[in-house]
Design an enzyme around this catalytic site. Sequence first.
Site, mmCIF file in Angstrom:
data_model
loop_
_atom_site.group_PDB
_atom_site.id
_atom_site.type_symbol
_atom_site.label_atom_id
_atom_site.label_comp_id
_atom_site.label_asym_id
_atom_site.label_seq_id
_atom_site.Cartn_x
_atom_site.Cartn_y
_atom_site.Cartn_z
ATOM 1 N N ASP A 282 0.834 -1.206 0.000
ATOM 2 C CA ASP A 282 0.000 0.000 0.000
ATOM 3 C C ASP A 282 0.867 1.253 0.000
ATOM 4 O O ASP A 282 1.869 1.338 0.735
ATOM 5 C CB ASP A 282 -0.901 0.025 1.230
ATOM 6 N N ASP B 7 -9.664 2.622 -8.039
ATOM 7 C CA ASP B 7 -9.638 1.251 -7.528
ATOM 8 C C ASP B 7 -9.356 1.244 -6.026
ATOM 9 O O ASP B 7 -8.472 1.959 -5.545
ATOM 10 C CB ASP B 7 -8.560 0.460 -8.279
ATOM 11 N N LEU C 98 -7.115 4.039 1.621
ATOM 12 C CA LEU C 98 -5.938 4.888 1.405
ATOM 13 C C LEU C 98 -5.171 5.191 2.694
ATOM 14 O O LEU C 98 -3.943 5.283 2.678
ATOM 15 C CB LEU C 98 -6.354 6.210 0.751
ATOM 16 N N GLU D 139 -14.619 2.772 -6.707
ATOM 17 C CA GLU D 139 -14.889 1.397 -6.296
ATOM 18 C C GLU D 139 -14.911 1.385 -4.771
ATOM 19 O O GLU D 139 -13.868 1.329 -4.120
ATOM 20 C CB GLU D 139 -13.812 0.434 -6.817
#
Length: 963
Positions: free
Chosen positions: A167, A197, A202, A240
């Site tokens: 990530d 996406d 986040l 998404e």
Amino acid sequence: MDPLWYKDAVIYQLHVRSFFDANNDGYGDFEGLRRKLPYLEELGVNTLWLMPFFQSPLRDDGYDISDYYQILPVHGTLEDFTVDEAHGRGMKVIIELVLNHTSIDHPWFQEARKPNSPMRDWYVWSDTPEKYKGVRVIFKDFETSNWTFDPVAKAYYWHRFYWHQPDLNWDSPEVEKAIHQVMFFWADLGVDGFRLDAIPYLYEREGTSCENLPETIEAVKRLRKALEERYGPGKILLAEVNMWPEETLPYFGDGDGVHMAYNFPLMPRIFMALRREDRGPIETMLKEAEGIPETAQWALFLRNHDELTLEKVTEEEREFMYEAYAPDPKFRINLGIRRRLMPLLGGDRRRYELLTALLLTLKGTPIVYYGDEIGMGDNPFLGDRNGVRTPMQWSQDRIVAFSRAPYHALFLPPVSEGPYSYHFVNVEAQRENPHSLLSFNRRFLALRNQHAKIFGRGSLTLLPVENRRVLAYLREHEGERVLVVANLSRYTQAFDLPLEAYQGLVPVELFSQQPFPPVEGRYRLTLGPHGFALFALKPVEAVLHLPSPDWAEEPAPEEADLPRVHMPGGPEVLLVDTLVHERGREELLNALAQTLKEKSWLALKPQKVALLDALRFQKDPPLYLTLLQLENHRTLQVSLPLLWSPQRREGPGLFARTHGQPGYFYELSLDPGFYRLLLARLKEGFEGRSLRAYYRGRHPGPVPEAVDLLRPGLAAGEGVWVQLGLVQDGGLDRTERVLPRLDLPWVLRPEGGLFWERGASRRVLALTGSLPPGRPQDLFAALEVRLLESLPRLRGHAPGTPGLLPGALHETEALVRLLGVRLALLHRALGEVEGVVGGHPLLGRGLGAFLELEGEVYLVALGAEKRGTVEEDLARLAYDVERAVHLALEALEAELWAFAEEVADHLHAAFLQAYRSALPEEALEEAGWTRHMAEVAAEHLHREERPARKRIHERWQAKAGKA
């Protein structure tokens, strides 16, 4: 551009790798996609969502990106990525913006692994895997933790998905800036939108689920702000967010967040309602999804490239869905079901159509997953979710016409066994079948596009029907109302609709435009198993033009023999593919085939007519320039002007009457008024765009007050001629190219015209030019006039009288001799310009290639490029001379028929002698001349069996037999 275009969109989701392989390496590519754009255009979609095509090691089908700025080589190069042709077809393009994670192979991550690297904080690191304890693992079938130890960094890195997808750290301003730059790069290339996406993940915060954090919402708003500050409104963000509706709503903000988000919870509940035969699950989620900003939109889908996710259902609902749709564990993955749409529904056509109807009429923008429009199947034995990502099945050949690469070189094998094998399920097999799934989807998408505003932007009101097996709702927008009713049961259902508030309105079934009885209170309907119906609710005065049932319609006596064409709207519903009403178009083309069989200028009696293109040339009354393909023993393309009028009009060309929208269709190739209109529009500098091509034209000359039709396709007025390429055989293209190069004073050179342009292809639809002063005639008509003046001089004389014909036919013979000289000089000039390799270049036409003006003969057109012997051209012109003799004799006394063959032979001899004298180096063969005359006579008789053609045919067949 309408900044809310995404509300009217129909999105087609595809993987470039899976769609079409143009370079035959086993992987789909951008060139392959470009070649298949016509298919998508015909289908009726207007937005493309392209799954990841960036540089990637492909451990997660491209969602593991190693370079955001490069394209995976198997797909092509950056130069191959162009949205121009899609935009030219009216299509938008959405691509992926994978902003939560990268591949471990990305240079950012490789740099971040190094000790003391300035990019260390571009990713999320920890000395212990205990941090963010309690955050769920998403891919439980593959991962046991969200942390993986990196021996180079000597630390753990965070990943919400696979271990190879670390990530990004959005707490780093540099990361956010870098992702913005990626977005700008692709937006600069013309991309219209981005699918965000895995957007909920986040940011990370201790003591939270690390999902849907306020910081994530703010980052999304900054992303939109950056996009609109740079490009203005019009480019969109599609999120998404696989969350419950209340968790998704914040992503819309107050209209300053994402433009669209997927309605994930609704999708499984559509399947649940279908299996339970109860509308409750759908109604519940529709109510939960209310309250988004006016400019926001839900994205709706039935299936996609991932599993049918069951994350956002209760435990009981998940158990029910597994038992109903995936009792076999091999179809289960993570928290979902890996199946395509048609197998998921057990191959049931009715259930498929019902769910498609819901997808296209519920509130939101529909997304169609590639291959679902033909009912493609899946392969559960391929790893991960690859079973629903197999090659598009274009035909039944060895590798589905997807690629010519060896079978072992394909990126994935096609579905080759069972009822969904490419042998049975493919585009080629369904394209021409009006009852196929593909045809059903094309019809429904055309209807959706025809009513795009009401389905894309209208309100949705659920109707409280007592029968819970029935789902009913009203869509309303700007005074337009559509009622949708759906039977979720496998049995026929009767029910009453609470329509008291709409008393006096008339339900009109949208597909057939058939009016139902007016609403007088509660409205009784019956639907068959898994049936559905769509009705426009209209005032009585708005449906007076609609037809009574077919059995009750009584046409006027003079119109009884006219073909009937069903037209539920304007002529665009018959002529524009994205709006097409299939039944009406079929009836229109059948009527055209019937009228074209009667055209003497057409060398083909069509059994079938197909519409290739149509451009609206005039709005009121609607006039379309059409490009048609005619089929019989061969194919031929023609260009015809078609006019629709609500009232019957004077003039030629009536060939059909319409009902639904009452009126009449006219074919205007014989209408002088059309040719004047053509000149006037070209004079203005015409430019138009159809679904297929650009139409551009100009006419530098004057537009006369009146225009006379000289023959089909050719008209002239004072100082001007205009020629329409009725038969698209390349003759006008050659005329435009060659005539200006002929150094002959009697050649009429084109000065303007109308041109059809599609990419590198170009064809001439019409040409215009200047004329010397005087009143022109078609040369055939001029010859017939002279014969009508000359032949009466033979009265009282016996056939064979020496010296009779030269004196009596002096003016006619002079014209024929002039024609012979003109043809000889033309043959010489064509040989010089086009060369004589492979045979002599021919005129390829009869007398229709020439005009007569004040006793002079002018060349105005060439036939299609053809090479052969000059006897072929001589025969075509001589045949027309002989036919003019017969037609003139038919108009005179019977006693003159005795001279028919003698007059024809005399004029033929004069014609050939003049040709030989002007071109003595060309040796003519008598046997070749006779054979060509017999062939031309047979060809003309095949076009039209009239007495003159029959007599000439019999005469030359006899001569050829003796020869």
